[in-house]
Design an enzyme around this catalytic site. Structure first.
Site, PDB file in Angstrom:
ATOM      1  N   TYR A 142      -4.484 -12.218  -6.871  1.00 47.73           N
ATOM      2  CA  TYR A 142      -5.523 -12.291  -5.704  1.00 47.73           C
ATOM      3  C   TYR A 142      -6.996 -11.775  -6.276  1.00 47.73           C
ATOM      4  CZ  TYR A 142      -2.509 -12.389  -1.516  1.00 47.73           C
ATOM      5  OH  TYR A 142      -1.850 -12.853  -0.550  1.00 47.73           O
ATOM      6  N   LYS A 189       9.411 -11.593 -11.412  1.00 46.49           N
ATOM      7  CA  LYS A 189       9.759 -12.971 -12.128  1.00 46.49           C
ATOM      8  C   LYS A 189       9.601 -12.694 -13.481  1.00 46.49           C
ATOM      9  CE  LYS A 189      10.891 -17.309 -11.530  1.00 46.49           C
ATOM     10  NZ  LYS A 189      12.101 -17.860 -11.075  1.00 46.49           N
ATOM     11  N   ASP A 221      12.738 -15.388  -6.303  1.00 47.73           N
ATOM     12  CA  ASP A 221      13.482 -16.393  -5.963  1.00 47.73           C
ATOM     13  C   ASP A 221      14.881 -16.140  -5.190  1.00 47.73           C
ATOM     14  OD1 ASP A 221      14.325 -16.141  -8.500  1.00 47.73           O
ATOM     15  OD2 ASP A 221      14.456 -18.385  -8.823  1.00 47.73           O
ATOM     16  N   ASP A 245       3.289 -10.234  -0.596  1.00 43.73           N
ATOM     17  CA  ASP A 245       2.785 -11.147   0.752  1.00 43.73           C
ATOM     18  C   ASP A 245       3.781 -12.131   1.328  1.00 43.73           C
ATOM     19  OD1 ASP A 245       0.872 -12.456   2.466  1.00 43.73           O
ATOM     20  OD2 ASP A 245       0.615 -14.023   0.963  1.00 43.73           O
ATOM     21  N   ASP A 249       6.313 -11.373   4.845  1.00 42.46           N
ATOM     22  CA  ASP A 249       6.312 -12.280   6.031  1.00 42.46           C
ATOM     23  C   ASP A 249       7.660 -12.559   6.503  1.00 42.46           C
ATOM     24  OD1 ASP A 249       3.409 -12.492   6.642  1.00 42.46           O
ATOM     25  OD2 ASP A 249       3.503 -14.632   6.750  1.00 42.46           O
TER      26      ASP A 249
HETATM   27  C1  IPM Z   1      -1.662 -10.384   4.634  1.00 39.07           C
HETATM   28  C2  IPM Z   1      -2.470 -11.651   4.924  1.00 39.07           C
HETATM   29  C3  IPM Z   1      -3.723 -11.694   3.808  1.00 39.07           C
HETATM   30  C4  IPM Z   1      -3.154 -11.572   2.285  1.00 39.07           C
HETATM   31  C5  IPM Z   1      -4.563 -12.939   4.142  1.00 39.07           C
HETATM   32  C6  IPM Z   1      -5.116 -12.914   5.382  1.00 39.07           C
HETATM   33  C7  IPM Z   1      -5.852 -12.765   2.924  1.00 39.07           C
HETATM   34  O1  IPM Z   1      -1.664 -12.536   4.680  1.00 39.07           O
HETATM   35  O2  IPM Z   1      -2.314  -9.519   4.806  1.00 39.07           O
HETATM   36  O3  IPM Z   1      -0.412 -10.580   4.155  1.00 39.07           O
HETATM   37  O4  IPM Z   1      -2.915 -12.506   1.681  1.00 39.07           O
HETATM   38  O5  IPM Z   1      -3.086 -10.406   1.732  1.00 39.07           O
HETATM   39 MG    MG Z   2       0.495 -12.241   4.355  1.00 36.29          MG
END
Ligand code: IPM
Ligand code: MG
Length: 371
Positions: A142, A189, A221, A245, A249
């Protein structure tokens, strides 16, 4: 207790969900005798529109002076499909993470028994799932060097980690594992990436200081697959920025809705609290977003202030609404309550204004009429 809170409403549904968290914080303040002062500031697309800068200097100043930051969400579709955009709302978010040195992002996954039927997984897979992800937030790909060649035919994103960047978050993850089920899984990884091998080395070295914690290592993975096949095997997950990240999710939807998941980002200065979900522009202004991700982030803020009893009360209030089917449209598309109504209900419960003999009929009146 007196606290100054910076509120970054952000884009899309951001302002609507933070407004509910403020109702809840006000109820906490009134009931438990605290004083919370809020300063609203700009970030994201709304900041670009008004100032040309996704992270205006005044926002940084207000955050640095505050005891905590409450963030809604940032992002706007007009920037998503424009690879040539020079400024992006997300630069605001990445910028504030860097400025506040929020190197540790904590994302717990809670399964609510009343919502099991909404999970993409079968109920039997979800029983006893209780995990928390420690995601490194200010390093890795990032924030590494980025470049596109002058001819435009190649691009580079560099992933770099130093031992100290790994150590500081690893200590926090180990310490949390010690007061949980004493299991820590490093997701990496290491069969391919040099940075992952450094993560393993550092974590292996630290493990001896936390001999009561059982450490395991998993390739990302495989971890993505294990999160679906057997999520209850995880207790504390430790991972780098990009893998965290993605995996967070994935984990968040196991609870039935991305709208429920909170997060805390901590570092050396002040901490920031935000739901995991994005700005959900399609729902903006409709009063249908789920405020629970933000409200549970506020509970994490209360814990951070040391207000444990208050945080517990907020979590109880959230569970109470879910158990009684006071839910937003993402949870029940037919019989749903508006964002603002749910915020009021949770705040009223926190302030002991709703008892178990609640007048359901009165609350029913506040239900959506859209059928
Ligand atoms: C998160 C989001 C952010 C990230 C984006 C919006 C830049 O997806 O906080 O998980 O990738 O960190
Ligand atoms: Mg995110």
């Amino acid at each position: 207790m007196k606290k100054n809170i910076a509120v970054i409403d952000g884009d899309g549904i951001g302002p609507e969900v933070t407004a509910q968290s403020i109702k809840v914080l006000d109820a906490v303040a009134a009931h438990y005798g605290h004083e919370f002062h809020y300063k609203h500031c700009l970030m994201g697309a709304v900041a670009i529109d008004q100032t040309g800068n996704p992270l205006p200097p005044e926002t940084i100043e207000i955050c640095l002076e505050s005891d905590a930051v409450l963030l809604g969400a940032v992002g706007h579709p007009k920037y998503d499909n424009d690879p040539n955009a020079k400024v992006r709302p997300e630069q605001g978010l990445l910028g504030i993470r860097k400025v506040l040195q929020l190197y540790c992002n904590i994302r717990p996954l809670t399964i609510f028994p009343s919502l099991l039927h909404l999970s993409p997984l079968k109920e039997s897979f979800l029983k006893d799932v209780d995990l928390v992800i420690y995601r490194e937030l200010t390093g890795g790909i990032y924030f590494g060097h980025k470049e596109t060649s002058t001819d435009g035919f190649s691009s580079t994103d560099t992933c770099t980690y130093s031992t100290s960047e790994i150590e500081r978050i690893a200590h926090l993850a180990f310490k949390n594992a010690q007061i949980r089920r004493k299991k820590l899984t490093l997701i990496d990884k290491a069969n391919v990436l040099e940075t992952s091998r450094l993560w393993r080395k550092v974590v292996q070295q630290l493990a001896s200081q936390y001999s009561d914690v059982a450490v395991s290592y998993m390739f990302v993975d495989n971890a993505a697959m294990q999160m679906i096949l057997n999520p209850k095997q995880f207790d504390v997950i430790l991972t780098e920025n990009m893998f965290g990240d993605i995996i967070s999710d994935e984990a968040s939807v196991l609870s039935g809705s991305l709208g429920l998941a909170p997060s805390a980002s901590v570092g050396n200065i002040t901490a920031l609290f935000e739901p995991i979900h994005g700005s959900y522009p399609q729902a903006a202004g409709k009063d249908i977003a789920n405020p629970i991700g933000s409200i549970l982030s506020t509970a994490m803020m209360l814990d951070y202030f040391g207000l444990f009893q208050e945080a517990k009360r907020v979590r109880e209030a959230v569970s109470w609404t879910l158990e009684n089917k006071f839910v937003t449209k993402d949870i029940d598309p037919i019989n749903f309550y508006f964002t603002s109504t749910l915020g009021e209900l949770i705040a009223d419960y926190v302030g002991h204004k709703i008892t178990d003999q609640v007048n359901h009929e009165n609350i029913e009146l506040r239900k959506s009429t859209v059928i």
